[in-house]
Design a protein around this motif. Structure first.
Motif, mmCIF file in Angstrom:
data_model
loop_
_atom_site.group_PDB
_atom_site.id
_atom_site.type_symbol
_atom_site.label_atom_id
_atom_site.label_comp_id
_atom_site.label_asym_id
_atom_site.label_seq_id
_atom_site.Cartn_x
_atom_site.Cartn_y
_atom_site.Cartn_z
ATOM 1 N N ARG A 118 9.579 65.211 -5.990
ATOM 2 C CA ARG A 118 9.879 64.605 -4.493
ATOM 3 C C ARG A 118 10.176 63.105 -4.809
ATOM 4 O O ARG A 118 9.454 62.494 -5.790
ATOM 5 C CB ARG A 118 8.729 64.668 -3.703
ATOM 6 N N SER A 119 11.269 62.861 -4.066
ATOM 7 C CA SER A 119 11.705 61.190 -4.257
ATOM 8 C C SER A 119 10.525 60.453 -3.586
ATOM 9 O O SER A 119 10.286 60.547 -2.531
ATOM 10 C CB SER A 119 13.044 60.904 -3.725
ATOM 11 N N MET A 120 10.228 59.192 -4.178
ATOM 12 C CA MET A 120 9.048 58.313 -3.721
ATOM 13 C C MET A 120 9.830 57.132 -3.065
ATOM 14 O O MET A 120 9.283 56.230 -2.725
ATOM 15 C CB MET A 120 8.020 57.874 -4.822
ATOM 16 N N LYS A 121 11.236 57.383 -3.257
ATOM 17 C CA LYS A 121 11.910 55.889 -2.720
ATOM 18 C C LYS A 121 11.776 55.626 -1.420
ATOM 19 O O LYS A 121 11.706 56.487 -0.493
ATOM 20 C CB LYS A 121 13.414 56.271 -2.986
ATOM 21 N N GLY A 122 11.415 54.511 -0.927
ATOM 22 C CA GLY A 122 11.157 53.931 0.404
ATOM 23 C C GLY A 122 9.755 54.131 0.636
ATOM 24 O O GLY A 122 9.233 54.105 2.051
ATOM 25 N N GLY A 123 8.652 54.244 -0.178
ATOM 26 C CA GLY A 123 7.376 54.407 0.030
ATOM 27 C C GLY A 123 6.786 55.794 0.418
ATOM 28 O O GLY A 123 7.455 56.837 0.191
#
Length: 128
Positions: free
Chosen positions: A106-111
């Motif tokens: 899962r992308s953790m981009k953006g918090g």
């Protein structure tokens, strides 16, 4: 020959006790009453006559080419799954080739946030 046709006959067998329970549930529950057909309740008085007719029909139409498969269906979910499995077992097939599936990270981009937080706040705000 048979032209490539395979006839699969399944008889769903429901016990008297379970059929009675289902009918009573339909009578008592307004959301299930639509399931009662005009012949359902009168058919209860002909249970043994229908059973004899069923036995004669099964005996007369059970052939080596197209046998009857009796499926006990007091438990609807199990009956459905068993019926599907049985039908699939009757049809020869080859496994389709497929690539192994890998779950991406899962992308953790953006918090980090808990799923649904933003939607939950909107619903609470709209509720009042």
């Amino acid at each position: 020959m048979n032209g490539g046709i395979k006839l699969i006959k399944v008889w769903l067998e429901v016990s008297d006790k379970e059929q009675k329970r289902r009918f009573e549930a339909r009578i008592d529950d307004p959301l299930r009453q639509w399931k009662l057909s005009p012949m359902d309740l009168p058919s209860r008085s002909k249970w043994f006559e229908y059973s004899r007719a069923r036995d004669l029909m099964l005996k007369a139409t059970d052939t080596k080419w197209a046998p009857w498969h009796i499926l006990h269906s007091d438990d609807k979910k199990r009956a459905r799954l068993n019926c599907i499995r049985h039908i699939l077992d009757q049809i020869p097939y080859k496994k389709a080739p497929h690539e192994k599936v890998k779950l991406p990270d899962r992308s953790m981009k953006g918090g980090v946030r808990r799923p649904g937080d933003a939607q939950r706040k909107k619903l609470v705000a709209q509720k009042y």
